[in-house]
Design a protein around this motif. Structure first.
Motif, mmCIF file in Angstrom:
data_model
loop_
_atom_site.group_PDB
_atom_site.id
_atom_site.type_symbol
_atom_site.label_atom_id
_atom_site.label_comp_id
_atom_site.label_asym_id
_atom_site.label_seq_id
_atom_site.Cartn_x
_atom_site.Cartn_y
_atom_site.Cartn_z
ATOM 1 N N LEU A 11 -12.365 4.047 8.288
ATOM 2 C CA LEU A 11 -11.867 3.125 9.365
ATOM 3 C C LEU A 11 -11.120 1.736 8.874
ATOM 4 N N VAL A 12 -10.136 1.607 9.438
ATOM 5 C CA VAL A 12 -9.537 0.212 8.871
ATOM 6 C C VAL A 12 -9.003 -0.641 9.945
ATOM 7 N N GLN A 13 -8.673 -1.770 9.974
ATOM 8 C CA GLN A 13 -8.038 -2.451 10.870
ATOM 9 C C GLN A 13 -6.702 -2.511 10.742
ATOM 10 N N ALA A 14 -5.775 -2.271 11.686
ATOM 11 C CA ALA A 14 -4.284 -2.575 11.549
ATOM 12 C C ALA A 14 -3.985 -3.773 10.455
ATOM 13 N N GLY A 15 -3.214 -3.471 9.580
ATOM 14 C CA GLY A 15 -2.730 -4.565 8.692
ATOM 15 C C GLY A 15 -3.525 -4.389 7.343
ATOM 16 N N GLY A 16 -4.539 -3.705 7.377
ATOM 17 C CA GLY A 16 -5.459 -3.359 6.194
ATOM 18 C C GLY A 16 -5.115 -2.494 5.328
ATOM 19 N N SER A 17 -5.560 -2.214 4.285
ATOM 20 C CA SER A 17 -5.267 -1.352 3.248
ATOM 21 C C SER A 17 -6.503 -0.179 2.927
ATOM 22 N N LEU A 18 -5.840 0.881 2.169
ATOM 23 C CA LEU A 18 -7.027 1.856 2.006
ATOM 24 C C LEU A 18 -6.571 2.541 0.851
ATOM 25 N N ASN A 84 -0.957 0.183 2.300
ATOM 26 C CA ASN A 84 -0.986 -1.051 2.503
ATOM 27 C C ASN A 84 -0.313 -1.320 3.927
ATOM 28 N N SER A 85 -0.677 -2.228 4.600
ATOM 29 C CA SER A 85 -0.073 -2.683 5.746
ATOM 30 C C SER A 85 -0.118 -1.580 6.831
ATOM 31 N N LEU A 86 -1.468 -0.973 7.047
ATOM 32 C CA LEU A 86 -1.506 0.101 7.900
ATOM 33 C C LEU A 86 -1.361 -0.211 9.337
ATOM 34 N N LYS A 87 -0.830 0.941 9.996
ATOM 35 C CA LYS A 87 -0.699 0.884 11.511
ATOM 36 C C LYS A 87 -1.304 2.036 11.991
#
Length: 127
Positions: A11-18, A84-87
């Motif tokens: 789980l990651v917030q929008a704008g985050g990376s994984l 990156n820059s996840l949506k």
């Protein structure tokens, strides 16, 4: 035959990376082109990215270009997808796939071209 195991989802917030990884066993990954696909909830599986055996050639879904990077470390028998820059629209189960090929610089972007699949890893992007 090769077995593929994905890891690194979460789980990651929008704008985050994984970064998700795909480890191969039972075969030499350098003999395979590789790809990442994803299946969003309630939708069909779709192509995300692919990389040739040599790693020289890559190809991406338009909506992830500039945000996602596929790479491979053949010495470690592993393929990666840096996101990156996840949506929120990137939320999906991500699957890696491998295709046995003699062509070092070819890549493949349709699911029916692939021989082996992992079990998938869930990526959830919260808004």
């Amino acid at each position: 035959q090769v077995q593929l195991v994905e890891s690194g989802g979460g789980l990651v917030q929008a704008g985050g990376s994984l970064r998700v990884s795909c480890a191969a066993s039972g075969g030499t990954l350098s003999n395979y082109a590789a790809g990442w696909f994803r299946q969003p909830p309630g939708k069909e599986r779709e192509f995300v990215a692919t990389i040739s055996r040599s790693g020289e050639k890559t190809y991406y879904l338009d909506s992830v270009k500039g945000r996602f990077t596929i790479s491979r470390d053949n010495a470690k028998n592993t393929v990666y997808l840096q996101m990156n820059s996840l949506k929120p629209d990137d939320t999906a189960v991500y699957y890696c796939a491998a295709k046995l090929t003699v062509f070092a610089r070819n890549y493949y972007y349709t699911a029916d071209q692939y021989d082996y699949w992992g079990q998938g890893t869930q990526v959830t992007v919260s808004s």
